[in-house]
Design a protein around this motif. Structure first.
Motif, PDB file in Angstrom:
ATOM      1  N   SER A 208      36.926 -34.286 -26.993  1.00 13.18           N
ATOM      2  CA  SER A 208      35.990 -33.194 -27.211  1.00 13.18           C
ATOM      3  C   SER A 208      35.258 -33.326 -28.532  1.00 13.18           C
ATOM      4  O   SER A 208      35.750 -33.920 -29.492  1.00 13.18           O
ATOM      5  CB  SER A 208      36.746 -31.856 -27.176  1.00 13.18           C
ATOM      6  OG  SER A 208      35.858 -30.763 -27.162  1.00 13.18           O
ATOM      7  N   GLN A 209      34.063 -32.729 -28.557  1.00 10.50           N
ATOM      8  CA  GLN A 209      33.259 -32.658 -29.770  1.00 10.50           C
ATOM      9  C   GLN A 209      32.736 -31.229 -29.892  1.00 10.50           C
ATOM     10  O   GLN A 209      31.969 -30.761 -29.050  1.00 10.50           O
ATOM     11  CB  GLN A 209      32.085 -33.637 -29.706  1.00 10.50           C
ATOM     12  CG  GLN A 209      31.177 -33.569 -30.912  1.00 10.50           C
ATOM     13  CD  GLN A 209      29.935 -34.425 -30.784  1.00 10.50           C
ATOM     14  OE1 GLN A 209      28.869 -34.031 -31.220  1.00 10.50           O
ATOM     15  NE2 GLN A 209      30.045 -35.605 -30.182  1.00 10.50           N
ATOM     16  N   ASP A 210      33.171 -30.529 -30.930  1.00  8.70           N
ATOM     17  CA  ASP A 210      32.756 -29.147 -31.160  1.00  8.70           C
ATOM     18  C   ASP A 210      31.849 -29.093 -32.379  1.00  8.70           C
ATOM     19  O   ASP A 210      32.174 -29.659 -33.423  1.00  8.70           O
ATOM     20  CB  ASP A 210      33.975 -28.244 -31.398  1.00  8.70           C
ATOM     21  CG  ASP A 210      34.946 -28.255 -30.226  1.00  8.70           C
ATOM     22  OD1 ASP A 210      34.520 -28.626 -29.112  1.00  8.70           O
ATOM     23  OD2 ASP A 210      36.116 -27.909 -30.431  1.00  8.70           O
ATOM     24  N   ARG A 211      30.727 -28.389 -32.255  1.00  6.29           N
ATOM     25  CA  ARG A 211      29.771 -28.272 -33.362  1.00  6.29           C
ATOM     26  C   ARG A 211      29.618 -26.801 -33.745  1.00  6.29           C
ATOM     27  O   ARG A 211      29.160 -25.990 -32.951  1.00  6.29           O
ATOM     28  CB  ARG A 211      28.411 -28.860 -32.964  1.00  6.29           C
ATOM     29  CG  ARG A 211      28.472 -30.345 -32.652  1.00  6.29           C
ATOM     30  CD  ARG A 211      27.082 -30.925 -32.421  1.00  6.29           C
ATOM     31  NE  ARG A 211      27.135 -32.359 -32.207  1.00  6.29           N
ATOM     32  CZ  ARG A 211      26.064 -33.162 -32.262  1.00  6.29           C
ATOM     33  NH1 ARG A 211      24.866 -32.637 -32.510  1.00  6.29           N
ATOM     34  NH2 ARG A 211      26.191 -34.457 -32.056  1.00  6.29           N
ATOM     35  N   TYR A 212      30.033 -26.477 -34.989  1.00  4.75           N
ATOM     36  CA  TYR A 212      30.053 -25.100 -35.478  1.00  4.75           C
ATOM     37  C   TYR A 212      28.883 -24.820 -36.418  1.00  4.75           C
ATOM     38  O   TYR A 212      28.506 -25.680 -37.236  1.00  4.75           O
ATOM     39  CB  TYR A 212      31.331 -24.834 -36.265  1.00  4.75           C
ATOM     40  CG  TYR A 212      32.612 -24.834 -35.466  1.00  4.75           C
ATOM     41  CD1 TYR A 212      33.158 -23.653 -34.995  1.00  4.75           C
ATOM     42  CD2 TYR A 212      33.290 -26.023 -35.210  1.00  4.75           C
ATOM     43  CE1 TYR A 212      34.352 -23.646 -34.287  1.00  4.75           C
ATOM     44  CE2 TYR A 212      34.483 -26.026 -34.503  1.00  4.75           C
ATOM     45  CZ  TYR A 212      35.006 -24.838 -34.045  1.00  4.75           C
ATOM     46  OH  TYR A 212      36.180 -24.831 -33.350  1.00  4.75           O
ATOM     47  N   LEU A 213      28.362 -23.605 -36.329  1.00  5.55           N
ATOM     48  CA  LEU A 213      27.409 -23.149 -37.332  1.00  5.55           C
ATOM     49  C   LEU A 213      28.117 -23.057 -38.676  1.00  5.55           C
ATOM     50  O   LEU A 213      29.263 -22.618 -38.753  1.00  5.55           O
ATOM     51  CB  LEU A 213      26.852 -21.774 -36.960  1.00  5.55           C
ATOM     52  CG  LEU A 213      25.796 -21.716 -35.871  1.00  5.55           C
ATOM     53  CD1 LEU A 213      25.547 -20.269 -35.462  1.00  5.55           C
ATOM     54  CD2 LEU A 213      24.489 -22.356 -36.351  1.00  5.55           C
ATOM     55  N   PRO A 214      27.463 -23.449 -39.774  1.00 11.00           N
ATOM     56  CA  PRO A 214      28.098 -23.353 -41.092  1.00 11.00           C
ATOM     57  C   PRO A 214      28.390 -21.908 -41.457  1.00 11.00           C
ATOM     58  O   PRO A 214      27.640 -20.999 -41.114  1.00 11.00           O
ATOM     59  CB  PRO A 214      27.050 -23.972 -42.033  1.00 11.00           C
ATOM     60  CG  PRO A 214      25.753 -23.867 -41.294  1.00 11.00           C
ATOM     61  CD  PRO A 214      26.096 -23.993 -39.851  1.00 11.00           C
ATOM     62  N   GLY A 215      29.519 -21.711 -42.136  1.00 12.62           N
ATOM     63  CA  GLY A 215      29.908 -20.378 -42.562  1.00 12.62           C
ATOM     64  C   GLY A 215      30.641 -19.575 -41.521  1.00 12.62           C
ATOM     65  O   GLY A 215      31.129 -18.485 -41.806  1.00 12.62           O
ATOM     66  N   MET A 216      30.752 -20.109 -40.290  1.00 11.12           N
ATOM     67  CA  MET A 216      31.409 -19.374 -39.218  1.00 11.12           C
ATOM     68  C   MET A 216      32.896 -19.701 -39.115  1.00 11.12           C
ATOM     69  O   MET A 216      33.685 -18.922 -38.596  1.00 11.12           O
ATOM     70  CB  MET A 216      30.734 -19.673 -37.872  1.00 11.12           C
ATOM     71  CG  MET A 216      29.364 -19.051 -37.739  1.00 11.12           C
ATOM     72  SD  MET A 216      29.488 -17.237 -37.745  1.00 11.12           S
ATOM     73  CE  MET A 216      27.779 -16.789 -37.407  1.00 11.12           C
TER      74      MET A 216
END
Length: 266
Positions: A236-244
């Motif tokens: 898997s590859q998860d991409r998070y918004l910064p600061g979240m």
């Protein structure tokens, strides 16, 4: 003094400072709540140790233990001779135990959400075959999902499943919150994982789903998970918004190979 602080003060007077070593956890929990609700602002400074000790009616040692917990959680940082600086109100995910996004979110008091954007079945490429230990010609199931916390988009999840897992995922409703919980009911267990964390630029798909600009930095977690037998069950590859979200990792010299070797040499 808040109601919570009054309760802490009363417990300290009844049981003595640092009673049972648990009081610092209550201080840490109260400070964590203040930080995550924005009481100290972004990049603000916490009160000095002495002021916090007086506020909570505890010893400075208890305050230092509480601050160490917050530092390990990625909520504050400090340099020698300066007060602790608040890093932000990101939700902290620890790698000390393997939790699904849903389980972790609920443990933080958040309401997790998931919406399947696409699911395709196709031949695995060379990298996917290597990661998932598949034979040449094997197929994989590829999912794209938007994940939310209490209705707010926080992460785009791209997961590649081997056939024995993907065929089960393909039968799930598109708005099911947790794939992991449903797979567990079919005997698919997620027990061990390798994580790689870095930063990538948002592509067009990320920008559309997360509401950010194309090229904006995103925190990426790449993860390969195996079952109790060591068989891969996802890549898997998860991409998070910064600061979240922030990730915390606990290391111990006592369990490192170097320290074991040093003890054996003594």
């Amino acid at each position: 003094m808040t109601e919570h602080e009054n309760q802490l003060d009363g417990q300290d007077q009844k049981q003595g400072p640092d009673a049972g070593g648990a009081l610092y956890r209550r201080v840490a929990a109260d400070l964590r709540e203040a930080i995550t609700t924005g009481a100290y602002g972004e990049a603000g400074r916490l009160p000095a140790e002495g002021a916090l000790a007086e506020r909570y009616g505890v010893s400075r040692g208890t305050v230092r233990q509480a601050l160490a917990v917050l530092r390990a959680d990625g909520l504050v940082t400090s340099r020698r001779g300066t007060r602790r600086v608040v890093l932000g109100n990101a939700r902290v995910q620890s790698f000390s135990e393997l939790l699904s996004f849903t389980h972790w979110a609920r443990s933080m008091g958040e309401e997790p959400g998931g919406q399947l954007e696409s699911l395709i079945r196709r031949p695995a490429d060379a990298a996917e075959r290597e990661q998932l230990r598949l034979d040449p010609g094997a197929e994989v199931y590829v999912t794209l999902r938007l994940r939310t916390l209490s209705g707010t988009p926080v992460m785009v999840e791209r997961t590649i499943y081997p056939p024995h897992v993907g065929v089960l995922v393909a039968k799930l409703p598109p708005d099911v919150v947790s794939h992991t919980e449903h797979l567990r009911e079919h005997g698919i267990l997620f027990t061990d994982a390798d994580h790689t964390i870095d930063v990538v630029a948002a592509n067009g798909e990320d920008a559309k789903l997360l509401g950010c600009r194309r090229g904006a930095p995103l925190l990426r977690e790449r993860r390969r998970t195996t079952d109790p037998t060591g068989r891969p069950v996802e890549w898997s590859q998860d991409r998070y918004l910064p600061g979240m979200v922030a990730f915390s990792v606990h290391n111990s010299l006592a369990t490192s190979a170097l320290s074991r070797h040093a003890r054996e040499s003594d």
